[in-house]
Structures are given as C-alpha cells and as structure tokens.
Design an enzyme around this catalytic site. Structure first.
Site, PDB file in Angstrom:
ATOM      1  N   LYS A 217       0.671   3.781  51.591  1.00 20.68           N
ATOM      2  CA  LYS A 217       1.371   3.709  52.871  1.00 20.68           C
ATOM      3  C   LYS A 217       0.758   2.561  53.663  1.00 20.68           C
ATOM      4  O   LYS A 217      -0.408   2.622  54.056  1.00 20.68           O
ATOM      5  CB  LYS A 217       1.238   5.020  53.644  1.00 20.68           C
ATOM      6  CG  LYS A 217       1.960   5.043  54.979  1.00 20.68           C
ATOM      7  CD  LYS A 217       2.048   6.472  55.496  1.00 20.68           C
ATOM      8  CE  LYS A 217       2.644   6.503  56.906  1.00 20.68           C
ATOM      9  NZ  LYS A 217       1.605   6.404  57.946  1.00 20.68           N
ATOM     10  N   HIS A 236      -5.360  14.221  62.282  1.00 21.86           N
ATOM     11  CA  HIS A 236      -4.942  14.942  61.082  1.00 21.86           C
ATOM     12  C   HIS A 236      -6.060  14.904  60.049  1.00 21.86           C
ATOM     13  O   HIS A 236      -7.023  14.149  60.188  1.00 21.86           O
ATOM     14  CB  HIS A 236      -3.682  14.300  60.472  1.00 21.86           C
ATOM     15  CG  HIS A 236      -3.933  12.910  59.948  1.00 21.86           C
ATOM     16  ND1 HIS A 236      -4.020  11.809  60.777  1.00 21.86           N
ATOM     17  CD2 HIS A 236      -4.152  12.445  58.688  1.00 21.86           C
ATOM     18  CE1 HIS A 236      -4.259  10.728  60.051  1.00 21.86           C
ATOM     19  NE2 HIS A 236      -4.359  11.092  58.779  1.00 21.86           N
ATOM     20  N   ASP A 238      -6.311  14.493  55.676  1.00 22.36           N
ATOM     21  CA  ASP A 238      -5.478  14.117  54.530  1.00 22.36           C
ATOM     22  C   ASP A 238      -5.423  15.262  53.524  1.00 22.36           C
ATOM     23  O   ASP A 238      -6.443  15.889  53.246  1.00 22.36           O
ATOM     24  CB  ASP A 238      -6.052  12.877  53.837  1.00 22.36           C
ATOM     25  CG  ASP A 238      -5.937  11.628  54.704  1.00 22.36           C
ATOM     26  OD1 ASP A 238      -5.184  11.669  55.687  1.00 22.36           O
ATOM     27  OD2 ASP A 238      -6.597  10.628  54.376  1.00 22.36           O
ATOM     28  N   HIS A 292      -9.219  12.853  61.645  1.00 27.96           N
ATOM     29  CA  HIS A 292      -9.256  11.452  62.041  1.00 27.96           C
ATOM     30  C   HIS A 292      -7.921  11.029  62.642  1.00 27.96           C
ATOM     31  O   HIS A 292      -6.917  11.724  62.513  1.00 27.96           O
ATOM     32  CB  HIS A 292      -9.645  10.544  60.871  1.00 27.96           C
ATOM     33  CG  HIS A 292      -8.757  10.670  59.665  1.00 27.96           C
ATOM     34  ND1 HIS A 292      -8.823  11.730  58.787  1.00 27.96           N
ATOM     35  CD2 HIS A 292      -7.787   9.861  59.188  1.00 27.96           C
ATOM     36  CE1 HIS A 292      -7.939  11.574  57.818  1.00 27.96           C
ATOM     37  NE2 HIS A 292      -7.290  10.446  58.038  1.00 27.96           N
TER      38      HIS A 292
END
Length: 402
Positions: A217, A236, A238, A292
C-alpha cells in the site's frame, strides 16, 4: 473562509484546490487533537524514548555467538516495542531508490491518469488507486490517497492493475517484493528462536513460502493546510505477521509507547518493520503489535510504501502456540482464522462507534465522536494485551500502516 468538500473524492485534489480550512470530515475529535503536534519539531527531539534501530548484518554470520547477539537485539525490540528500524538489511539503496522514484512518478501523474487504476471497494475490487472511505459513525476521513495491490507471490499478482507508467514501476516493485520476502524469512527465523522455537516455526505457522502473501500500500499524504487538525492514518495496529515500511524521509510515523505518542526518526537507508497482530497472537502476547498512526504537515508531501506479510485468510487457525502457554501464562487470544480476526476487529470497532454515537448529543457529534481509543484509553490498551489486539482501523482490507 468556510470549509467545503469538493466533488472529487481525492485528497490530492482537495489539497491542491487552495483551501485554507479543511472540511469537517477530516477534523479529528477534540480529545484526539490535544496529542497532534508539529511532526518536524517532534522528529528533531532527542528527549524521551526512541524507536530502536537494529543492525541485522550479523544475522547470517558464521559465528554462532555473533548470530545469537543479533537474535537477541531483534527479540528485545519485538518484546519491548513491536517496531524497529532495520539497517544493513541486505536490500540495496539502489533498489529502494528505484521503488521510491517509481511510486513518486505514479502519484505525479495527472489525476485523470491515476483514475484509470481506481479501485471500487464497494464491489469488492480492493486493489488499485483509492482514497479512504468513511468507516465510522461520525464519517471521519483520513488525509491520504493510496495505491494498493498484491505483490508476492508473483503468480498471484495481477499485473494488469499495476501502473504502466513509469516503465520501471513493475520491474522495481517485483524485485523489491522478492527481496522483502527473503528478509521476512530472516526475521521470522530470528523471532522463532527468540521464543525458543525451531528456526522455521513461525514462518510455517503463517503459511510458509507457498501461502504467505505480500501486499503493498503506497500511502500518499498531500500537504495539509491544517495539519494540527487532521491525521494521515488514524491509530491502529496491523493485522499482518510483519509490516515493512519504506518512506521518502519525511517524518510522520508515531507509535503509542509508554503512555504517549513517540515520533519515529527518519533513519537513512533503513526499513521500518512492525510486528503485527498475527505474531502477537502466535507468541501469546510476548511480541507486541503496537498502536501507531501517521501525522501530516503543511510543508512537504509524505509518501510511504507499506508491505504487509499476511497469512492465508482461511487455511490457518491463529492461536497462541502451545510452547508460549503455561499455567501462569494462559492463552490470551481465542482461536480464529485470519479472516475471522479481521472481521471481529472490524465489527468491534463499528459497534463501538455506534455505541459512542448514542452517548453524544446530536449537536456535539461532529466534534466529540471517535472510533479509536483516546489517549487515556490507549494507555490501558497498550498495558492490557487481550484488549489491545482488538484495536484496528477497519477498511483498507486490514492493511493500513503509515
């Protein structure tokens, strides 16, 4: 001047329109704004904790003692932070520069050219050029556009949706993906040893060479006229096993560590690696999947290349490995497939946003609602492993990192 939303959904178009006030959809909640600071000043500061830098050149040493010291450095960073700058990682500066140049050239194309690669998440076409869609009760948006696509294994990559310009985009990205796949094996081996497991155990548990996929991404963060009010990527964790981050040396990444937001330095020639939820689950919380986010600024465009190493969605049951569970340390996470884990986190966050909206008076919702933990909640989240694993920004096909 009154903030207005332009017809184009692209943040790049909005940023280039000459607006001085950002639309309300991009303004973060009041409680969150108190922690958004000037990213350049933050990056210059040497005070407080710093994201660890790990030299992994010795991971292939013939000297066992030297290798073990390298394994220990990787383990310490994974246990304490869940993120690290990797240096001497074996991927050439020339290749990393090619990847940067190719990505920057794609985003330098006119909007009309980029729209030829537009995705359509509503129909399930998630790969391609896109912008963040509203995913919460208050309709908050992030200050970024992106390009998302699967890059490895090669036989699973759909090259028809990869940018044709610049010409080096496809060859540079394919070579970089191969190199990252090899680096993932090295790290997974070291992290396995750090848990007292055989060297290849974690790689096997996340799908091995056949099933582990890499998805890229490219995050494009335009200049923002009011960076003190917006976020490029909201807080969020990962869901991946590992996430590798390359960037254009413009700061923006922040980690929630020790009860506060810590800005990652821009370390030349490094690649940032995050431990994702998948490894936190398998390690029974011994390795951290850290909260993060990404900040924006009004001076420079920031671009980052995030590559997520993800297990197959349905074929593997993710749960703490037996070797990580004891009577004193019972399993912290229930058995789930990767797809179930993503769906559970998406549902939890969506439900929390709905519940929060019911608690707020209508006239207050634009400023007060949020679908991520606020600073005091985030501190509890970091300290409580069973709760933290539930935190994820939904959408983006569970691939987010800034």
């Amino acid at each position: 001047m009154v903030a207005t939303t332009l017809e184009s959904p692209r943040v790049e178009t909005l940023a280039g329109s000459g607006i001085q006030l950002i639309p309300k959809e991009y303004v973060r909640p009041k409680d969150e704004l108190v922690s958004i600071t000037n990213i350049f000043e933050e990056e210059k500061s040497d005070e407080g904790p710093q994201v660890p830098t790990v030299d992994i050149a010795d991971i292939l040493s013939d000297d066992r003692a030297v290798r073990e010291k390298c394994y220990e450095r990787i383990k310490d960073a994974a246990v304490d932070w869940g993120v690290m700058h990797l240096v001497n990682h074996g991927i050439s500066n020339e290749l990393m520069d090619r990847v940067r140049v190719a990505g920057q050239a794609f985003f330098a194309e006119p909007i009309g050219e980029k729209e030829k690669y537009a995705n359509d998440p509503g129909t399930g076409m998630i790969q391609g050029y896109g912008s963040k869609l509203a995913n919460n009760a208050s309709g908050q948006l992030e200050w970024e556009d992106y390009f998302f696509h699967l890059v490895y294994p090669e036989e699973k990559a759909d090259l028809s949706i990869w940018p044709k310009k610049p010409q080096d985009y496809i060859p540079a990205t394919r070579e970089y993906a191969k190199e990252l796949r090899g680096l993932a094996t090295k790290l997974l081996s070291a992290l396995s040893i750090g848990l007292g497991l055989e060297e290849g155990r974690l790689e096997k548990e996340v799908g091995g060479m056949e099933e582990l996929i890499l998805q890229m991404k490219i995050n494009y963060y335009p200049k923002c006229p009011q960076p003190e009010l917006a976020l490029g990527v909201e807080a969020h964790t990962d869901v991946s096993a590992l996430s590798f981050i390359l960037h254009n040396m413009v700061p923006g990444l922040q980690l929630f560590y020790g009860g506060k937001w810590v800005t990652a330095k821009c370390v030349p020639d490094s690649i940032i690696v995050h431990i994702g939820d998948t490894l936190e689950i398998l390690s029974n919380g011994k390795y951290k999947s850290i909260l993060h986010r990404g900040l924006v600024n009004k001076e420079k465009v920031r671009i980052s290349w995030a590559v997520f190493c993800e297990p197959p969605k349905e074929k593997i049951i993710l749960k703490p490995l037996p070797e990580t569970v004891t009577e004193a340390e019972p399993p912290l996470f229930p058995p789930r497939t990767f797809a179930q884990h993503m769906a559970h986190k998406l549902f939890r966050k969506s439900q929390e946003a709905i519940d929060d909206s019911k608690k707020v008076q209508p006239q207050e919702q634009n400023n007060a609602e949020t679908d991520i933990p606020q600073p005091e909640e985030q501190q509890k989240t970091v300290e409580s492993k069973p709760q933290k694993i539930e935190i994820l920004k939904p959408g983006e096909e569970a691939s987010t990192s800034p």
